[in-house]
Design a protein around this motif. Structure first.
Motif, mmCIF file in Angstrom:
data_model
loop_
_atom_site.group_PDB
_atom_site.id
_atom_site.type_symbol
_atom_site.label_atom_id
_atom_site.label_comp_id
_atom_site.label_asym_id
_atom_site.label_seq_id
_atom_site.Cartn_x
_atom_site.Cartn_y
_atom_site.Cartn_z
ATOM 1 N N ASP A 1 0.798 -1.221 0.000
ATOM 2 C CA ASP A 1 0.000 0.000 0.000
ATOM 3 C C ASP A 1 0.833 1.274 0.000
ATOM 4 O O ASP A 1 0.281 2.373 0.050
ATOM 5 N N SER A 2 2.149 1.145 -0.028
ATOM 6 C CA SER A 2 3.020 2.318 -0.008
ATOM 7 C C SER A 2 4.190 2.053 -0.943
ATOM 8 O O SER A 2 5.286 1.682 -0.515
ATOM 9 N N ILE A 3 3.960 2.269 -2.244
ATOM 10 C CA ILE A 3 4.925 1.860 -3.254
ATOM 11 C C ILE A 3 6.246 2.605 -3.133
ATOM 12 O O ILE A 3 7.273 2.145 -3.641
ATOM 13 N N GLN A 4 6.269 3.741 -2.447
ATOM 14 C CA GLN A 4 7.523 4.452 -2.235
ATOM 15 C C GLN A 4 8.460 3.691 -1.301
ATOM 16 O O GLN A 4 9.657 3.966 -1.253
ATOM 17 N N ASN A 5 7.917 2.703 -0.596
ATOM 18 C CA ASN A 5 8.704 1.902 0.337
ATOM 19 C C ASN A 5 8.636 0.439 -0.082
ATOM 20 O O ASN A 5 7.756 -0.304 0.378
ATOM 21 N N PRO A 6 9.524 -0.011 -0.962
ATOM 22 C CA PRO A 6 9.456 -1.391 -1.479
ATOM 23 C C PRO A 6 9.477 -2.456 -0.391
ATOM 24 O O PRO A 6 8.943 -3.549 -0.579
ATOM 25 N N ASN B 1 5.426 -2.716 -16.866
ATOM 26 C CA ASN B 1 5.965 -3.739 -17.750
ATOM 27 C C ASN B 1 5.777 -5.080 -17.043
ATOM 28 O O ASN B 1 5.279 -5.111 -15.906
ATOM 29 N N PRO B 2 6.133 -6.203 -17.656
ATOM 30 C CA PRO B 2 5.825 -7.499 -17.041
ATOM 31 C C PRO B 2 6.519 -7.783 -15.711
ATOM 32 O O PRO B 2 6.171 -8.779 -15.060
ATOM 33 N N TRP B 3 7.464 -6.943 -15.282
ATOM 34 C CA TRP B 3 8.156 -7.223 -14.021
ATOM 35 C C TRP B 3 8.063 -6.077 -13.012
ATOM 36 O O TRP B 3 8.682 -6.134 -11.952
ATOM 37 N N ILE B 4 7.253 -5.059 -13.280
ATOM 38 C CA ILE B 4 7.129 -3.940 -12.352
ATOM 39 C C ILE B 4 5.663 -3.593 -12.138
ATOM 40 O O ILE B 4 4.951 -3.244 -13.089
ATOM 41 N N ILE B 5 5.202 -3.687 -10.886
ATOM 42 C CA ILE B 5 3.901 -3.151 -10.492
ATOM 43 C C ILE B 5 4.101 -1.674 -10.191
ATOM 44 O O ILE B 5 4.973 -1.303 -9.398
ATOM 45 N N SER B 6 3.289 -0.828 -10.814
ATOM 46 C CA SER B 6 3.581 0.605 -10.825
ATOM 47 C C SER B 6 2.722 1.440 -9.885
ATOM 48 O O SER B 6 2.841 2.663 -9.861
#
Length: 358
Positions: A155-160, A205-210
């Motif tokens: 829920d916080s994409i800035q923090n992988p 792309n196929p390897w990155i949820i954006s």
């Protein structure tokens, strides 16, 4: 029961009696007996669980896990999945060194991608599962594959590092946009007895949820609840007549009541990222007194493309556990364009082979 068994035996005898054969000469000129390929098969077709089969360029490719790695098969027959070839082995360390679950194989842009779940520690409790992706270095389905890392499922994409528990990730391509759909927890927990939901997020792309995930389904209906753990998992995409369906598994995977539910995006001009655009119904496929715990299906067509087939797993017994086998049968469509999977056929019942396979 005795009458049913006698009827089944009589049906099998009739089928055997109808098998055709021909005599073909061998190199010695004496001739040999060549039996024509049978027109029927019986379930199960293999041991295993979470079957993933995809058809491409006249071949069927399947993907599975086991013995610390991921395997791929290639076959021109749907009823015979082919030899398992190990294409990736888990690393000695890292987030994905153990518990490899439910891999799926997808072709994009001339390469193959394998989506899978894994964990940093072996065994239970299964609280470390996360989703990752592998990319083939060429168009060869048997690899080698490059590990593209963990997919972001939080829920916080800035923090992988804040990715949440996630399994059974699949993809949806709609109106030029690629999406990931998976089963996850609302929050990471210290027990695997945690409710599972379905989430969706766009991919660049196929390897990155954006982007951050969006919840599109929770186990709230009467046919999704009632056991020791409420869950939605194993989402798979099925498209037909301009509609998008997500067929998913619900109830407990280790019990006989495991079954399939359905989400429908009947208007594909609407955003799949809005939960209210998905309509839930079910169960759309469930076990019987003879077939137990049907679930985690994938879908394909016959070799000639004229028939639709569901590939699923079922439990071998009613005893709680994960001893399962793989089965397949043909399905049709309802008048509203939704799938009609029918009733799972018992083991040993003759089924006509997919059209074009004979």
């Amino acid at each position: 029961m005795k009458k049913a068994l006698l009827a089944l035996l009589f049906y099998q005898v009739i089928l055997v009696g109808c098998t055709t054969s021909a005599v073909a000469p061998d190199k010695t000129g004496t001739g040999r007996q060549a039996t024509a390929a049978t027109s029927y098969f019986t379930n199960p077709i293999a041991d295993g669980a979470d079957p993933w089969v995809i058809k491409k360029d006249g071949y069927y490719y399947s993907c599975s896990s086991g013995n610390g790695g991921i395997y791929v098969t290639k076959s021109d027959k749907l009823t015979e999945l082919g030899e398992r070839v190990k294409v990736w082995e888990t690393p000695d360390t890292g987030w994905n060194q153990s518990n490899v679950w439910a891999p799926e194989l997808h072709p994009f842009n001339g390469k193959w991608y394998i989506y899978y779940a894994a964990a940093k520690k072996p065994g239970s409790p299964f609280v470390y599962q996360r989703s990752g992706v592998l990319e083939s270095v060429s168009d060869d389905v048997f690899g080698p594959y490059e590990d593209k890392g963990m997919l972001y499922t939080g829920d916080s994409i800035q923090n992988p590092a804040s990715a949440k528990w996630a399994i059974d990730l699949t993809t949806l391509k709609l109106n030029g946009q690629l999406y990931a759909i998976w089963s996850g927890w609302e929050q990471n927990a210290e027990t695997d007895k945690t409710k599972q939901h379905l989430y969706i997020a766009p991919m660049s792309n196929p390897w990155i949820i954006s982007s951050n995930r969006v919840k599109i389904s929770s186990p709230t209906e009467s046919w999704e609840t009632g056991g020791p753990l409420d869950l939605n998992e194993g989402p798979e995409v099925l498209k037909h007549q301009g509609k998008v369906f997500v067929i998913y598994s619900t109830r407990e995977s280790w019990l006989k009541d495991y079954r399939l539910g359905q989400l429908a995006l009947t208007d594909t001009t609407l955003s799949p990222l809005e939960p209210e655009n998905w309509n839930k119904s079910g169960p759309v496929f469930q076990g019987t007194d003879e077939v137990y715990g049907v679930g985690h299906a994938s879908f394909t067509t016959s070799p000639d493309g004229t028939e639709n087939w569901i590939i699923y797993h079922s439990k071998k017994t009613t005893k709680p556990g994960w001893e399962r086998d793989i089965r397949l049968q043909q399905f049709t469509w309802n008048a509203d364009g939704s799938p009609n999977f029918g009733i799972p056929l018992p083991a040993g019942v003759p089924i006509k082979v997919p059209s074009g396979e004979e």
